[in-house]
Design an enzyme around this catalytic site. Structure first.
Site, PDB file in Angstrom:
ATOM      1  N   THR A   1      44.198  51.588  36.710  1.00 33.68           N
ATOM      2  CA  THR A   1      43.511  52.522  36.452  1.00 33.68           C
ATOM      3  C   THR A   1      43.572  53.109  34.963  1.00 33.68           C
ATOM      4  OG1 THR A   1      44.639  54.469  37.440  1.00 33.68           O
ATOM      5  CG2 THR A   1      43.021  53.443  38.768  1.00 33.68           C
TER       6      THR A   1
ATOM      7  N   ASP B   1      56.555  62.409  45.661  1.00 37.19           N
ATOM      8  CA  ASP B   1      55.458  61.989  44.844  1.00 37.19           C
ATOM      9  C   ASP B   1      55.517  62.631  43.540  1.00 37.19           C
ATOM     10  OD1 ASP B   1      53.454  60.553  43.974  1.00 37.19           O
ATOM     11  OD2 ASP B   1      51.801  62.019  44.930  1.00 37.19           O
TER      12      ASP B   1
ATOM     13  N   GLY C   1      49.614  51.850  42.762  1.00 31.92           N
ATOM     14  CA  GLY C   1      49.613  51.385  44.172  1.00 31.92           C
ATOM     15  C   GLY C   1      50.848  51.789  44.929  1.00 31.92           C
TER      16      GLY C   1
HETATM   17 CA    CA Z   1      51.773  58.790  43.369  1.00 31.56          CA
END
Ligand code: CA
Length: 725
Positions: free
Chosen positions: A189, A329, A205
């Site tokens: 992206t 994350d 990903g």
């Molecule tokens: Ca992530």
């Protein structure tokens, strides 16, 4: 298109042959005789053209335009010059490039568009034919953040992992190469960057299970020049280089290479030509949960790091890890900006980042030395960064080893995500599209590697908005967004403007003392760069997440932005919906100039008709559906089945769609939209249970709307089955 002449010179020519008339025999060009230069009329100097040739404007990626024709004094006269409607309605995140009078953008499904920068006329477009079912491998919609340009050619990545080169003149294909393993759920992206004769491209990903890396290809033929992996593979298979060997010593106890390890380079890069260093931002671990991917602990290099590489051969130079042992994350893929700052009386060459974890970092970009790390948003996972060790001091329980966290800030959406910042050297401020979006982290005790699907090792259910109205209101209130003017020398906020919610646009600052930003509420806004005063806004009729750019052609300054919401943000998108009503997404290129008088057609109506069928599922079936929904569906379709404006709002399905539930969910009837069939992964009972859950959520929305209508005395106006606005 450069017109540097600043004087209009009038020459008076006497051509005797013309005056006297000429015969055909003497039909040769008459000699012109310059009699005199009779006048020199001073006119307005035509200022040189200013293009936007690189993703971040400069290799330093500061996104600061030196143009000041549009400025704080006249921005109130800024109006629409033209607009262009894209044929898609998915997420739009591109930075336009403006070169030789043409504006190049990318849109959903990695399509490329070339528009005349003055008229908006579509000159050509290119569709790389991304297989639509690849959308299931994307965390955050089928977006693309832009093209790179070099020597008359364009370069861009495709959602399914290719790198493509086009002739910028007509969009014809030069070459394309596959940059990823098609057996793995890689996506691209991010925009490529050009360094000398190489085009640099990363991939994404890490939510699904890949091993991150960044690659360099020859601009002329697409030959792979080098590749640098960001996390180690299976140690039994040896290491690509010393950096990987050192990294492997910081992982342990699990088989991280099965899921992939993560560390994807999915967005940010910057380049210093003097130091000849390429900087890349590295993403989160895969799976998110370190207890699963590296049960013995460890820093898990080089996840969540800023890496400095030699762009000639891809060799490691230095790294700084923002979040050692990352488990939330907390990517460090956020925008990187190079600047020269006076710190402690000394001029320092720095690199700056506001990664997801909530700390604003200033590093020496030659050495990687940490100069400062200060919270720029609400942070409760760590108390501070220890300047001696360069490591965050974590709060007990933040790693959810034993039990779920409370509302942890930041969450996986980050205190700042990919939306570009801007550094204005005149104000000395970095403008950050910041946000507070808390999350409740809990280990997914049922975790198993599901190849190709979400693999976070985190149970998404505790993070769902609670139904209890008071708790829900509290959580909603904690979800905010703001533009922050950050002083990177003093490490403090100079001004801050609140938004309705999170997930607002990237930022442009200009020498006109202006900061431009689109927002989730559908406006494009200009603020004074030094004070944050709101000076101008435009009703864009759609959320904006992409960053504006500015250019000047024939002496006229323009402002351009790719409008359109997307980049699915389930929880925050849901919160915005709750605060502002259903989101309308309209993908458009908007271009402005002073005195622009174009107008958009009337906006689409913000109406969502929720008229669910009877709920026949038991509470147990709904709960089981919630579990499956939270594992497979929530990331695209939103918390509580509330759409973020890009995918259909499942609470508002028509009776026809309900009747087709199995054909869509299991059979893949809508695969062309990216909604693949889950029949190979889910059974009939699971599909039924998701259906029960979605219907239950629809009834909840209707009940809530009725209740709110009663609360506000409007009971007769909103009824079940009526529009919820
Ligand atoms: Ca992530």
């Amino acid at each position: 298109m450069n017109q540097p002449a600043s004087y209009l010179v009038t020459l008076v020519l006497t051509v005797s042959a013309l005056v006297a008339g000429c015969s055909r025999e003497e039909d040769k060009p008459p000699a012109a005789e310059v009699v005199a230069v009779v006048e020199q009329v001073p006119t307005e100097p035509v200022a040189p053209d200013v293009e936007w040739r690189q993703h971040g404007f400069t290799a330093a990626e500061d996104r600061f335009s030196p143009l000041a024709d549009i400025n704080a004094g006249n921005v109130s006269k800024l109006g629409l010059a033209w607009y262009f409607d894209y044929p898609t309605s998915r997420g739009m995140e591109a930075t336009p490039l403006v070169i030789d009078g043409v504006i190049y953008t990318t849109g959903s499904w990695s399509m490329v568009y070339a528009n005349d920068a003055l008229s908006g006329e579509l000159l050509w477009f290119y569709d790389p034919q991304v297989p639509r079912d690849w959308a299931v491998h994307g965390c955050c919609d089928v977006v693309n953040r832009g093209v790179a340009y070099s020597g008359g050619n364009l370069y861009f990545g495709t959602f399914d992992g290719r790198l493509v080169s086009l002739d910028a003149a007509d969009g014809s294909l030069n070459w394309e190469v596959r940059t990823t393993d098609p057996e793995r759920p890689y996506t691209i992206t991010g925009a490529p960057r050009i360094i000398k004769d190489k085009v640099i491209i990363g991939n994404g990903g890490a939510e699904f299970g890949v091993r991150g890396y960044v690659s360099a290809y020859n601009v002329n033929n697409g030959e792979l020049a080098w590749r640098f992996y960001t996390v180690p593979g299976n140690p039994a298979e040896g290491f690509e280089n010393e950096a990987m060997k050192r990294a492997a010593a910081t992982w342990g106890g699990g088989e991280w290479w099965v899921v992939g390890g993560g560390g994807t380079v999915w967005d940010s890069m910057a380049y210093d030509p003097d130091l000849n260093l390429l900087y890349v931002g590295v993403g989160n671990g895969a799976p998110w949960n370190r207890q699963i991917r590296s049960p013995d602990g460890g820093d898990n290099l080089y996840v969540s790091s800023i890496l400095a590489l030699n762009p000639d051969d891809g060799s490691y130079v230095w790294h700084y890890q923002t979040t050692p042992g990352e488990t939330w994350d907390y990517t460090a893929t956020q925008h990187l900006i190079l600047a020269d700052l006076d710190i402690g009386g000394k001029q320092r060459q720095v690199i700056m980042q506001a990664p997801k974890n909530g700390f604003f970092y200033v590093l020496d970009r030659a050495s990687g030395e940490l100069l400062s790390a200060t919270p720029y948003a609400t942070v409760n996972w760590a108390t501070h960064v220890d300047m001696e060790t360069g490591r965050p001091v974590e709060v007990e329980g933040a790693r959810y080893e034993k039990e779920a966290t409370g509302l942890l800030l930041p969450g996986p959406y980050g205190a700042h995500n990919w939306h570009p910042m801007s550094y204005n050297p005149e104000t000395g401020l970095v403008y950050i599209p910041a946000q507070d979006v808390p999350y409740v982290y809990e280990t997914d005790t049922d975790f198993r590697h599901r190849p190709g699907y979400w693999n976070t090792g985190v149970d998404a259910r505790p993070a769902a908005l609670p139904d209890d109205p008071e708790v829900r209101a509290t959580v909603e209130q904690s979800i905010t967004g703001a533009v922050i003017a950050w002083d990177p020398v003093a490490a403090t906020t100079r001004w801050r403007v609140e938004h309705v919610g999170p997930w607002n646009g990237g930022i442009l600052s200009t020498a006109g003392d202006l900061v431009f930003q689109g927002n989730a509420s559908g406006e494009l806004v200009a603020y004074r760069a030094d004070t944050g005063e709101r000076l101008w806004s435009f009703d864009a009729q759609t959320g904006i997440i992409a960053p504006p750019v500015s250019y000047r052609i024939d002496g006229v300054q323009y402002l351009a932005v790719v409008a359109g919401a997307g980049g699915s943000l389930p929880l925050a998108g849901g919160a915005d919906v709750l605060k502002t009503g259903p989101l309308v997404n309209r993908s458009r290129l908007l271009v402005f100039k002073l005195g622009g008088e174009a107008a958009l057609p009337p906006a689409a109506e913000k109406v969502l008709v929720i008229d669910p069928p009877e709920l026949t599922g038991s509470a147990e079936q709904v709960a089981a559906g919630f579990k499956v929904y939270s594992t497979y569906c929530v990331f695209c379709h939103g918390d509580g089945a509330i759409s973020g404006g890009v995918t259909p709002d499942l609470r508002a399905l028509t009776p026809e769609k309900h009747a087709m539930w199995d054909a869509i969910v299991l059979g893949g009837m809508h695969w062309q939209n990216g909604m693949v069939g889950f029949g190979g992964e889910l059974n009939q009972e699971q599909a039924d249970n998701i259906h029960h859950y979605v219907i239950e959520r629809a009834h909840f929305a209707v009940d809530q709307a009725v209740e709110e209508a009663v609360d506000t005395g409007g009971a007769g106006e909103v009824a079940p089955g009526a529009a919820v606005e």
